[in-house]
Design an enzyme around this catalytic site. Structure first.
Site, PDB file in Angstrom:
ATOM      1  N   LYS A  55     -11.557  -2.364 -21.786  1.00  0.00           N
ATOM      2  CA  LYS A  55     -11.078  -2.971 -20.542  1.00  0.00           C
ATOM      3  C   LYS A  55     -11.342  -2.042 -19.355  1.00  0.00           C
ATOM      4  CE  LYS A  55      -9.017  -5.689 -17.615  1.00  0.00           C
ATOM      5  NZ  LYS A  55      -7.642  -6.215 -17.765  1.00  0.00           N
TER       6      LYS A  55
ATOM      7  N   SER B  16      -2.799  -4.240 -19.635  1.00  0.00           N
ATOM      8  CA  SER B  16      -3.801  -3.186 -19.435  1.00  0.00           C
ATOM      9  C   SER B  16      -3.067  -1.866 -19.227  1.00  0.00           C
ATOM     10  CB  SER B  16      -4.680  -3.497 -18.219  1.00  0.00           C
ATOM     11  OG  SER B  16      -5.466  -4.646 -18.456  1.00  0.00           O
TER      12      SER B  16
ATOM     13  N   LYS C 103      -4.121   0.491 -10.413  1.00  0.00           N
ATOM     14  CA  LYS C 103      -3.610   1.113 -11.644  1.00  0.00           C
ATOM     15  C   LYS C 103      -4.752   1.340 -12.639  1.00  0.00           C
ATOM     16  CE  LYS C 103      -1.670  -1.744 -14.513  1.00  0.00           C
ATOM     17  NZ  LYS C 103      -2.656  -1.797 -15.636  1.00  0.00           N
TER      18      LYS C 103
END
Length: 302
Positions: free
Chosen positions: A183, A107, A252
Site C-alpha cells: 500500500k 493503512s 499519514k
C-alpha cells in the site's frame, strides 16, 4: 476451509465489520447485498443505524463483534485507532479468537501490523491479515477496490470469497506486513499523481484551455490513467464532496513512506516533496479536506 467448516457447518461464515466510515459503510453494504450475515460496530451509533436497517446486526462492543463472527473486517483511521479497538476495554482481544481471523483494511505502518498481529495471537489466538485497500470511496461503492494482503496463505484463501464481494482484486503479497508495504508503494504513486495532476490542471486553466477536456485529449496516451480520468475533472470543476479521501490520511501515508524509506535506505525524493505539499495543504485547507484540494495551493484566489 477446515476451521471455517467447524465454525459454520454450512461453509458460509458469519462476518463482522468494524469502522463504518467513508470506506467501511459501502463495503459493508456490498457484503449485505451478497447475502452474508454481517454484524457491525462503530464508535458513533449513527453510522451503524442505516446498515442495521439494511439487515446488519449491531454489536455492542468490538468484543461482541468478534464473538458473533468467524471473520472480522476492520477499517479505521490509523494505528492508534486499531490499537484501541483491539486492545482497549471490551476490545477484540478480550473475546475468544481461536479459529477466527481479523482482516485489517486500515493503512498503518508495516511494523505496527506485525506487532498487532503478534500480540493478538498471544492474547486470544486470532489470526491477522493486513489488507489495505486502494480505489477510494468510488471503488468501495462499486466493488472495484484493489486489496493487497499480508498473512498466512491458508487464511488468505479462507477470506477470499468475502473480500471479493467488496473488491475486484485481492492479491497475496507475502507475510504479515507485506500488504501494508505494498500500500505504501501505491501511495507513492497516488500521492505524487495528485500533486502532478494539480500542476497540469492549473497550467491548463492559467493558459486558457479547458482543463475538463484533458482526460479526453490524453486518453490512450502515455499520460492516461485512472487518476487522470477521475481527479482532473474534480479539480477543474471544484468538486470536493463527497471527498475521495482526506488530506490527513494521505499525509499519514506519505509520512509512513518516509519512515520506511529511511529504514530501508530507499531514496524517495518525489514522495518526500508530495508529503511537504500535503503538509502545506493541511495547514491551508484543513486535515479533513478532500486530498484533491491540493489543487487550490497553486491559485491565490482559492
Amino acid at each position: 476451509m477446515a476451521e471455517a467448516s467447524k465454525a459454520n457447518p454450512q461453509g458460509v461464515e458469519k462476518v463482522g465489520y468494524l469502522g463504518l466510515g467513508l470506506m467501511g459503510a459501502p463495503m459493508t453494504r456490498r457484503l449485505l447485498a451478497a447475502g452474508y450475515q454481517v454484524a457491525v460496530w462503530n464508535r458513533s451509533l449513527g453510522k451503524a443505524a442505516p446498515l442495521v436497517e439494511a439487515g446488519a446486526r449491531r454489536a455492542e462492543t468490538p468484543r461482541d463483534l468478534l464473538a458473533a463472527s468467524d471473520i472480522v473486517f476492520m477499517c479505521v483511521t490509523d494505528a492508534t485507532a486499531v490499537e484501541e479497538v483491539i486492545f482497549g476495554p471490551d476490545g477484540i482481544s478480550t473475546a475468544p479468537g481461536a479459529g477466527k481471523i481479523v482482516v485489517d483494511f486500515s493503512s498503518i505502518h508495516p511494523d505496527a501490523a506485525r506487532d498487532l498481529a503478534t500480540r493478538l495471537k498471544a492474547a486470544n489466538g486470532a489470526h491477522w491479515i493486513d489488507a489495505p485497500v486502494s480505489g477510494g470511496t468510488k471503488g468501495a461503492e462499486e466493488g472495484t477496490l484493489a486489496i493487497m494482503a499480508g498473512g498466512d496463505a491458508a487464511d488468505i484463501e479462507r477470506v477470499r470469497p468475502y473480500v471479493l464481494a467488496m473488491a475486484r482484486r485481492f492479491t497475496h503479497m507475502g507475510p504479515i506486513g507485506a500488504g501494508q508495504t505494498t500500500k505504501l508503494c501505491n501511495q507513492v504513486i497516488v500521492g505524487c499523481a495528485m500533486a502532478v495532476l494539480a500542476e497540469a490542471t492549473r497550467l491548463a486553466v492559467n493558459s486558457g484551455i479547458d482543463a475538463n477536456r484533458l482526460p479526453e485529449a490524453l486518453a490512450g496516451g502515455f499520460a492516461d490513467s485512472i487518476p487522470l480520468q477521475l481527479f482532473v475533472p474534480r479539480m477543474a470543476q471544484g468538486i470536493y464532496a463527497p471527498p475521495l479521501g482526506h488530506i490527513a490520511t494521505m499525509l499519514k501515508d506519505l509520512d509512513t513512506i518516509a519512515d520506511v524509506a529511511q529504514a530501508t535506505s530507499t531514496p524517495v525524493p518525489m514522495a518526500a516533496l508530495a508529503g511537504q505539499l500535503f503538509r502545506l495543504a493541511r495547514t491551508v485547507r484543513g486535515a479533513d479536506a478532500d486530498a484533491l484540494e491540493i489543487y487550490k495551493l497553486s491559485a491565490a484566489d482559492d
